[in-house]
Write a protein that holds these residues in place. Structure first.
Motif, mmCIF file in Angstrom:
data_model
loop_
_atom_site.group_PDB
_atom_site.id
_atom_site.type_symbol
_atom_site.label_atom_id
_atom_site.label_comp_id
_atom_site.label_asym_id
_atom_site.label_seq_id
_atom_site.Cartn_x
_atom_site.Cartn_y
_atom_site.Cartn_z
ATOM 1 N N GLY A 1 0.772 -1.234 0.000
ATOM 2 C CA GLY A 1 0.000 0.000 0.000
ATOM 3 C C GLY A 1 0.801 1.279 0.000
ATOM 4 O O GLY A 1 0.231 2.363 0.153
ATOM 5 N N ARG B 1 1.445 6.443 -2.306
ATOM 6 C CA ARG B 1 1.934 7.516 -1.432
ATOM 7 C C ARG B 1 3.302 8.001 -1.887
ATOM 8 O O ARG B 1 3.564 9.211 -1.955
ATOM 9 N N ASP C 1 -5.169 2.704 -4.423
ATOM 10 C CA ASP C 1 -5.949 3.904 -4.728
ATOM 11 C C ASP C 1 -5.213 4.761 -5.752
ATOM 12 O O ASP C 1 -4.111 5.226 -5.487
ATOM 13 N N ALA D 1 -4.326 -0.329 5.713
ATOM 14 C CA ALA D 1 -5.430 0.634 5.555
ATOM 15 C C ALA D 1 -6.783 0.052 5.929
ATOM 16 O O ALA D 1 -7.791 0.764 5.898
ATOM 17 N N ASP D 2 -6.853 -1.228 6.292
ATOM 18 C CA ASP D 2 -8.127 -1.887 6.570
ATOM 19 C C ASP D 2 -8.546 -1.713 8.031
ATOM 20 O O ASP D 2 -7.696 -1.609 8.920
#
Length: 275
Positions: free
Chosen positions: A126, A130, A148, A193-194
């Motif tokens: 993830g 970023r 994302d 992020a979960d």
């Protein structure tokens, strides 16, 4: 408003304490207070509610904090990309997440006119988007639907069915295929992020595979992961699992010619393009 004033404001807005903000900025408190007051006068709005006990943001301050963080991130990212411009590119990716394409992409790009050095930055789960947004990377390999891409441009390179990764001793390991319903009682991991789901928190692929081997969790991963698995793990197709899409992403406002050549190399190596 200049970047110095914006940094002053963001520090106070995040700390909600002028003394702590001044310490964070390495300056005395009185000039910081004056700078914020001057900013408020020039903008014509109050950014903070001040009492003898606390400092809080006004609605205008909340908006400026949100937008100011974005502006400072964009400024820092631009500085980092500018330092690398014309000399090297950074491609961010998770370990073993490229579907076998990175080596082909590097070879294709090396054969393009005037290539620059490409550093492949292996990062945690993830983190690719970023790093891209913060200017630490020029391009990133993302996996949809898990990553994302908001605000980023991207080209899709590869689609794969997801498979269940199980310990070799698991009760379902010998099945030729599974459905999601077969896995409803299994424990899945939690990515950074979960929200909490009762499963172990996983921050990198090596940790995930170790936890699967120990019987602590199972995972749904792209089918190409089977080429990198240890001997005590197996993959089983899941016929109704989501499709995993590999994409290469970049900042949509980029005008870098070396980056454009790298993106084109990736597209040229995509199975759909090779047909």
């Amino acid at each position: 408003m200049d970047s110095r004033e914006l940094r002053y404001f963001v520090a106070v807005a995040e700390e909600l304490n002028f003394g702590r903000a001044a310490t964070r900025l390495g300056m005395a408190q009185p000039p910081l207070s004056r700078a914020i007051q001057q900013l408020e006068r020039r903008m014509g709005v109050a950014l903070f509610e001040r009492t003898s006990r606390q400092v809080s943001l006004t609605p205008a301050g909340e908006v400026l904090l949100r937008e100011g963080r974005r502006a400072l991130t964009a400024l820092s990212a631009a500085e980092r990309r500018a330092r690398r411009a014309g000399t090297r590119l950074v491609l961010a990716m998770k370990p073993d997440s490229d579907g076998g394409l990175v080596e082909k992409i590097m070879a294709e790009y090396a054969a393009s006119p005037a290539p620059v050095e490409v550093e492949v930055h292996i990062c945690g789960i993830g983190q690719q988007a970023r790093l891209l947004r913060e200017g630490e990377a020029d391009a990133a390999l993302l996996r949809f639907p898990h990553d994302d891409a908001e605000g980023l441009a991207y080209e899709e390179l590869l689609t794969e069915q997801e498979v269940a990764v199980l310990p070799r001793t698991h009760r379902l390991a010998d099945r030729p295929a599974l459905r999601l319903a077969d896995l409803r009682d299994e424990q899945f991991p939690r990515w950074p992020a979960d929200p909490p789901n009762g499963g172990p928190l996983v921050r990198d692929p090596a940790q995930l595979l170790q936890l699967i081997a120990l019987g602590r969790t199972i995972a749904l991963l792209p089918a190409s992961v089977r080429h990198h698995l240890r001997n005590d793990l197996v993959t089983v197709p899941v016929t109704d699992a989501p499709i995993s899409t590999l994409a290469i992403a970049w900042q949509e406002d980029s005008r870098s010619k070396p980056l454009a050549a790298l993106i084109q190399a990736a597209v040229n190596c995509a199975p759909a393009h090779l047909g």
